[in-house]
Design a protein around this motif. Structure first.
Motif, short mmCIF file in Angstrom:
data_model
loop_
_atom_site.label_atom_id
_atom_site.label_comp_id
_atom_site.label_asym_id
_atom_site.label_seq_id
_atom_site.Cartn_x
_atom_site.Cartn_y
_atom_site.Cartn_z
N GLU A 174 0.84 -1.02 0.05
CA GLU A 174 0.07 -0.05 0.01
C GLU A 174 0.97 1.22 -0.01
O GLU A 174 1.32 1.70 0.88
N VAL A 175 1.07 1.77 -1.21
CA VAL A 175 2.28 2.63 -1.38
C VAL A 175 1.65 4.31 -1.11
O VAL A 175 0.47 4.58 -1.72
N ALA A 176 2.35 4.93 -0.20
CA ALA A 176 1.90 6.34 -0.13
C ALA A 176 2.19 7.18 -1.30
O ALA A 176 3.56 6.80 -1.92
N HIS A 177 1.38 8.17 -1.65
CA HIS A 177 1.51 8.71 -3.23
C HIS A 177 2.70 9.89 -2.81
O HIS A 177 2.68 10.59 -2.05
N ASN A 178 3.60 9.76 -4.00
CA ASN A 178 4.41 10.77 -4.14
C ASN A 178 5.05 10.85 -5.66
O ASN A 178 5.93 9.99 -6.00
N PRO A 179 4.55 11.91 -6.43
CA PRO A 179 4.52 11.94 -7.77
C PRO A 179 6.01 12.33 -8.18
O PRO A 179 6.47 11.91 -9.22
N ALA A 194 5.97 2.11 -9.01
CA ALA A 194 4.65 2.73 -8.70
C ALA A 194 4.81 4.13 -8.15
O ALA A 194 5.72 4.50 -7.88
N LEU A 195 3.81 5.01 -8.22
CA LEU A 195 3.85 6.12 -7.51
C LEU A 195 3.05 6.30 -6.27
O LEU A 195 3.62 6.60 -5.14
N GLY A 196 1.91 5.78 -6.26
CA GLY A 196 0.95 5.50 -4.90
C GLY A 196 -0.02 4.75 -5.62
O GLY A 196 -1.05 5.25 -6.14
N THR A 197 -0.17 3.49 -5.01
CA THR A 197 -1.07 2.76 -5.56
C THR A 197 -1.04 1.25 -4.83
O THR A 197 -0.48 1.26 -3.52
N VAL A 198 -1.70 0.34 -4.95
CA VAL A 198 -1.88 -0.90 -4.29
C VAL A 198 -1.95 -1.90 -4.90
O VAL A 198 -2.50 -2.25 -6.12
#
Length: 357
Positions: A174-179, A194-198
């Protein structure tokens, strides 16, 4: 500065704050007379008659400090070999922590100046033991669920242009979003970016397949080529499952219900039309046993869900659904006194075979 702290450093037991203190002492205070007394105490303890005089020791230390604090760093590097030559001769008889510390400083100049930085970015490793699952929260707020027997390596703090972790086994991310800083899972041959996703990644070392299942968001599956270039294998959309075969490089992709791939994090074991070989592999990994499947039952497939069931209860239910029999084989004692893994044989039920005949 104390003798105890120097000895602690030489034995690699210092905290990052203590390393900083020692570096500061060496740069600014190690040439003071108070600091020389630390070495003189041990010198009196270890010196031997007619080997080297106290005056020569004092002169030696002065030369070392001259090299470290007066000359330019580049000059020190150029003359390192000659300097180390006469220091090593003295070190054979001068067994003092200060001299050993200074010798280490010269020969490992670059590493020493970066000691504090190295400590702050040192990687950590979390292992999910057999029979249990583990949850890890990373410094960026991302959360990782680890399946049985999985390992995750990650830095204390994410530095640089990406957030990189290394996975062996299975993880639900469960990734914290950080573009501005993509999250990259390295599995050895394949990276999942990934950038922010599951998403879920299955990458056990003993398996020939590395798979990725996207729950929401977007991920890119990449491969590092022999020349170092990055090749995009697949860009996933939600509910997409991608498998990469290590030995052939074949990629398979499908859109399907993702529940069976991620149910493990909730304590469920889901099989959907899976062969008894596949069932045996999952059970072996989950319960740390060796399950051998006889060729006479290879054709059986199962669609079933188990929730936190013990191993022999699962095997019993499978034997009710299909004409199989299971038995635990004796463990083998190893030369070191330990015993081998529990081995289980799954074979055709002989009574059922007799009835068929």
């Amino acid at each position: 500065m104390t003798k105890e702290l120097l000895e602690k450093y030489l034995n690699n037991r210092c905290t990052s704050q203590e390393v900083e203190e020692i570096i500061l002492w060496m740069q600014q205070q190690s040439f003071f007379s108070e600091s020389k007394k630390l070495g003189e105490i041990d010198w009196q303890h270890f010196k031997e008659d007619d080997v080297v005089s106290d005056e020569k020791l004092d002169s030696l230390l002065d030369k070392i400090h001259h090299k470290l604090n007066i000359e330019e760093p580049r000059t020190v590097q150029i003359k390192n070999n000659r300097l180390l030559h006469w220091i090593s001769k003295a070190a054979a008889v001068i067994l003092i922590p200060v001299l050993a510390y200074l010798l280490y400083t010269i020969s490992e100049n670059n590493r020493l100046t970066n000691q504090i930085t190295t400590v702050t970015i040192d990687s950590l490793e979390v292992i999910a033991p057999v029979g249990s699952r583990t949850v890890v929260e990373l410094s960026d707020g991302s959360v990782v669920h680890l399946n049985y027997g999985s390992r995750l390596k990650y830095p204390q703090n994410f530095l640089g242009e990406s957030r990189g972790v290394a996975l062996t086994g299975e993880g639900y991310f469960e990734v914290a979003h950080n573009p501005d800083k993509p999250f990259v899972v390295n599995t050895g041959r394949i990276n999942i970016r990934a950038l922010g996703t599951v998403f879920n990644v299955n990458a056990y070392s003993e398996s020939n397949c590395i798979s990725t299942t996207l729950i929401k968001g977007k991920v890119i599956v990449e491969k590092t080529k022999n020349n170092g270039n990055i090749e995009t294998i697949k860009e996933l959309i939600p509910s997409q499952h991608v498998e990469y075969e290590k030995n052939t490089g074949v990629v398979r992709s499908s859109l399907e219900q993702v529940e069976k791939y991620i149910a493990w994090k909730d304590g469920k074991l889901v099989f959907e039309n899976e062969s008894i070989d596949q069932v045996a592999k999952k059970l072996s990994r989950m319960f740390n046993v060796e399950i051998q499947v006889d060729k006479g039952v290879k054709e059986y497939k199962y669609t079933v869900t188990f929730v936190d069931e013990p191993l022999f209860q699962i095997l019993e239910l499978l034997s009710v659904a299909t004409p199989i029999n299971y038995r635990a084989l004796p463990r083998i004692k190893n030369p070191d006194g330990t015993f081998s893994k529990q081995r289980i044989l799954i074979e055709r039920n002989k009574q059922s075979q007799t009835k068929l005949n």
